[in-house]
Design an enzyme around this catalytic site. Structure first.
Site, PDB file in Angstrom:
ATOM      1  N   GLU A   1      -7.047   5.408  -5.546  1.00 44.46           N
ATOM      2  CA  GLU A   1      -7.740   4.325  -4.865  1.00 44.46           C
ATOM      3  C   GLU A   1      -9.054   4.784  -4.229  1.00 44.46           C
ATOM      4  OE1 GLU A   1      -5.962   3.668  -0.479  1.00 44.46           O
ATOM      5  OE2 GLU A   1      -4.471   3.474  -2.059  1.00 44.46           O
TER       6      GLU A   1
ATOM      7  N   HIS B   1      -5.597  -0.575  -6.872  1.00 41.08           N
ATOM      8  CA  HIS B   1      -5.586  -0.792  -5.430  1.00 41.08           C
ATOM      9  C   HIS B   1      -5.859  -2.270  -5.140  1.00 41.08           C
ATOM     10  CE1 HIS B   1      -6.312   0.111  -1.212  1.00 41.08           C
ATOM     11  NE2 HIS B   1      -7.544  -0.362  -1.275  1.00 41.08           N
TER      12      HIS B   1
ATOM     13  N   TRP C   1      -5.565  11.609   6.931  1.00 43.13           N
ATOM     14  CA  TRP C   1      -5.043  10.294   7.295  1.00 43.13           C
ATOM     15  C   TRP C   1      -4.621   9.570   6.016  1.00 43.13           C
ATOM     16  CZ3 TRP C   1      -6.500   5.174   6.121  1.00 43.13           C
ATOM     17  CH2 TRP C   1      -5.682   4.217   6.732  1.00 43.13           C
TER      18      TRP C   1
ATOM     19  N   ARG D   1      -5.060   4.344  -9.973  1.00 41.20           N
ATOM     20  CA  ARG D   1      -5.160   3.268  -8.992  1.00 41.20           C
ATOM     21  C   ARG D   1      -6.598   2.931  -8.583  1.00 41.20           C
ATOM     22  NH1 ARG D   1      -2.328   0.943  -5.904  1.00 41.20           N
ATOM     23  NH2 ARG D   1      -3.178   1.744  -3.929  1.00 41.20           N
TER      24      ARG D   1
ATOM     25  N   GLU E   1       3.030   7.371  -4.561  1.00 37.36           N
ATOM     26  CA  GLU E   1       1.576   7.258  -4.512  1.00 37.36           C
ATOM     27  C   GLU E   1       0.948   8.366  -3.667  1.00 37.36           C
ATOM     28  OE1 GLU E   1      -1.690   4.061  -2.744  1.00 37.36           O
ATOM     29  OE2 GLU E   1       0.337   3.390  -3.260  1.00 37.36           O
TER      30      GLU E   1
ATOM     31  N   GLU F   1      -1.320  -3.957  -6.909  1.00 33.07           N
ATOM     32  CA  GLU F   1      -1.068  -4.102  -5.473  1.00 33.07           C
ATOM     33  C   GLU F   1      -1.611  -5.450  -4.991  1.00 33.07           C
ATOM     34  OE1 GLU F   1      -1.801  -1.598  -1.336  1.00 33.07           O
ATOM     35  OE2 GLU F   1      -3.126  -1.263  -3.061  1.00 33.07           O
TER      36      GLU F   1
ATOM     37  N   ASP G   1       4.190   5.252  -0.619  1.00 23.88           N
ATOM     38  CA  ASP G   1       2.898   5.928  -0.506  1.00 23.88           C
ATOM     39  C   ASP G   1       3.008   7.089   0.481  1.00 23.88           C
ATOM     40  OD1 ASP G   1       0.262   6.678  -0.353  1.00 23.88           O
ATOM     41  OD2 ASP G   1      -0.504   4.739   0.335  1.00 23.88           O
TER      42      ASP G   1
ATOM     43  N   ARG H   1       6.762  -2.112  -2.172  1.00 23.42           N
ATOM     44  CA  ARG H   1       6.494  -0.804  -1.592  1.00 23.42           C
ATOM     45  C   ARG H   1       7.119  -0.753  -0.208  1.00 23.42           C
ATOM     46  NH1 ARG H   1       0.700   1.590   0.419  1.00 23.42           N
ATOM     47  NH2 ARG H   1       1.503   0.803   2.407  1.00 23.42           N
TER      48      ARG H   1
ATOM     49  N   HIS I   1       0.375   9.012   1.075  1.00 20.72           N
ATOM     50  CA  HIS I   1      -0.968   8.971   1.671  1.00 20.72           C
ATOM     51  C   HIS I   1      -1.596  10.350   1.837  1.00 20.72           C
ATOM     52  CE1 HIS I   1      -3.995   6.571   4.084  1.00 20.72           C
ATOM     53  NE2 HIS I   1      -3.708   5.820   3.036  1.00 20.72           N
TER      54      HIS I   1
ATOM     55  N   ASN J   1     -14.462   0.249   3.447  1.00 16.52           N
ATOM     56  CA  ASN J   1     -13.748   0.113   4.710  1.00 16.52           C
ATOM     57  C   ASN J   1     -14.170   1.178   5.728  1.00 16.52           C
ATOM     58  OD1 ASN J   1     -11.958  -0.861   6.566  1.00 16.52           O
ATOM     59  ND2 ASN J   1     -10.112  -0.422   5.389  1.00 16.52           N
TER      60      ASN J   1
ATOM     61  N   TYR K   1       1.301   5.749   9.017  1.00 12.43           N
ATOM     62  CA  TYR K   1       0.556   4.984   8.027  1.00 12.43           C
ATOM     63  C   TYR K   1       1.450   3.957   7.334  1.00 12.43           C
ATOM     64  CZ  TYR K   1      -1.282   3.553   3.590  1.00 12.43           C
ATOM     65  OH  TYR K   1      -1.666   2.772   2.524  1.00 12.43           O
TER      66      TYR K   1
ATOM     67  N   HIS L   1       4.188  -5.294   0.328  1.00  3.44           N
ATOM     68  CA  HIS L   1       4.347  -4.183   1.267  1.00  3.44           C
ATOM     69  C   HIS L   1       5.415  -4.518   2.297  1.00  3.44           C
ATOM     70  CE1 HIS L   1       0.334  -1.953   0.588  1.00  3.44           C
ATOM     71  NE2 HIS L   1       0.600  -2.694  -0.462  1.00  3.44           N
TER      72      HIS L   1
END
Length: 405
Positions: A265, A315, A405, A286, A239, A342, A213, A149, A215, A39, A161, A124
């Site tokens: 992830e 993930h 991030w 994950r 997470e 997920e 999460d 989640r 993050h 990504n 996020y 989610h």
């Protein structure tokens, strides 16, 4: 002479978001697909595959999956890293797809057979405020989800996020010229998010799994304090509480809270999680096939994790194509230490390009019974969705300091 690989093709398409797919074809006409999507850096992997990997695959025996994996990993000398491992992952997935098609059975049968009736997934639920999140949780539970989640907007922060404008499809990679910049306050987050958990449990009770999460945005001390504070809400997992580069930092978290921790992830190899697993510093790993070397290497990671009571939590966001999603489901079906999967819905355009046999029912994903991964790529349709550059966001503290991030 045994069958040989006669064609290796890299396909880049953007049916709502960018995907990189490797298609291998054997002399017998059997094809295999592998996901190579990274990504925000997709063309780096596409170039690595096209220029350096594909020429090495022509003429190789597709049945020699382990030898090919080691050939691409050890033979490159420059090991690990997201670009290299996503490229190896695509080859590995495609070869397993070919092997299972040749055997005439779905991949999970070659991986040891069915170990469960279905793969329990989580959805989610997110919103700009707590009432919006509660409505989303209700919608997931009504659709039969057994795990959800939750992410919520934080008062005073413009973007957070996990909170999307589109409640159904979440895609963070949006900036085309520059990454989107967001601002962050850990203090505001730590004060507000426990109120979300309290509201969810107050309205819906404890008869489903609740996840969240962080993050990577907390220090080990902040994560330890946070995990202890939210124990009463019985999270299935917290997470990515803190960046995992310093694996021993998770010891601080574990010394202060019993809230389960999930990480991985962004991991590429078993070495990224070796200490976390062997010292029981996490509860769920994950990793995902596209980022961690394909079916072969993820299977190695989860079997290692099983020795220490660590379960899987692969993930499954939309930054992996239905090809990788299928590979994850086949692994989920066959491994002993499955935890949770997920699951984020792809767009209708993506599902049209990548037709797949897996399906959702009663809170679970099911792989279907088609041979191989059970995914078919419509190349003509894929060609109508050209690549569009997109960056993941970057994050700054309120004073402008660059942050995770």
């Amino acid at each position: 002479m045994s069958d040989r690989i006669v064609d290796a093709k890299v396909i880049v398409t953007c049916p709502g978001r960018n995907f990189v797919t490797l298609k291998l074809t054997t002399a017998d006409g059997v094809t295999g697909l592998g996901d190579a999507t990274l990504n925000g850096r997709e063309l780096a992997v596409a170039t690595y595959l096209q220029e350096y990997v594909c020429p090495l695959l022509l003429g190789r025996d597709p049945a020699q999956i382990n030898d090919t994996w080691q050939y691409l990993y050890r033979g490159a000398y420059w090991r690990r890293g997201p670009v290299t491992m996503a490229s190896i992952a695509a080859v590995d997935m495609a070869l397993w797809d070919i092997k299972a098609k040749t055997a005439g059975m779905p991949l999970y049968q070659l991986l040891g057979g069915r170990a469960r009736d279905g793969v329990t997934v989580y959805g989610h639920a997110n919103g700009r405020d707590i009432p919006e999140v509660l409505d989303e949780v209700a919608a997931f539970l009504e659709r039969g989800y057994k795990a959800v989640r939750v992410q919520v907007g934080i008062p005073g922060l413009g973007a957070v996020y996990g909170v999307s404008k589109d409640r159904t499809f979440y895609e963070p990679a949006t900036g085309t010229d520059r990454p989107e910049e967001t601002r962050w306050s850990t203090e505001a987050y730590l004060h507000f998010v426990p109120q979300l958990f309290a509201a969810v449990r107050d309205r819906f009770g404890f008869d489903f799994h609740l996840l969240h999460d962080a993050h990577h945005r907390l220090t080990p001390t902040e994560a330890a304090k946070f995990g202890k504070r939210i124990e009463e809400y019985d999270l299935f997992w917290l997470e990515d509480p803190t960046p995992a580069e310093a694996q021993d930092a998770f010891r601080i978290i574990k010394q202060h809270t019993t809230t389960p921790i999930a990480v991985g992830e962004v991991f590429n190899t078993i070495w990224d999680c070796h200490q976390l697993i062997s010292e029981r510093l996490i509860d769920f790993i994950r990793v995902t096939p596209v980022h961690a070397g394909g079916v072969s290497h993820v299977k190695r990671i989860v079997e290692f994790a099983d020795l220490y009571g660590v379960r899987s939590g692969f993930h499954g966001a939309t930054d992996m194509s239905p090809v990788c999603m299928a590979a994850a489901i086949h692994l989920d079906m066959s491994i002993a230490n499955f935890g949770l999967q997920e699951y984020m819905h792809h767009t209708e355009e993506t599902n049209a390009v990548f037709r797949h046999a897996y399906y959702f029912a009663d809170g679970c994903l099911h792989p279907g019974d088609e041979p191989g991964l059970g995914v078919t790529l419509d190349e003509e349709l894929a060609a109508t969705f050209p690549y569009r550059r997109a960056y993941l966001p970057v994050n700054r503290l309120l004073d402008g300091t660059m942050f995770h991030w």
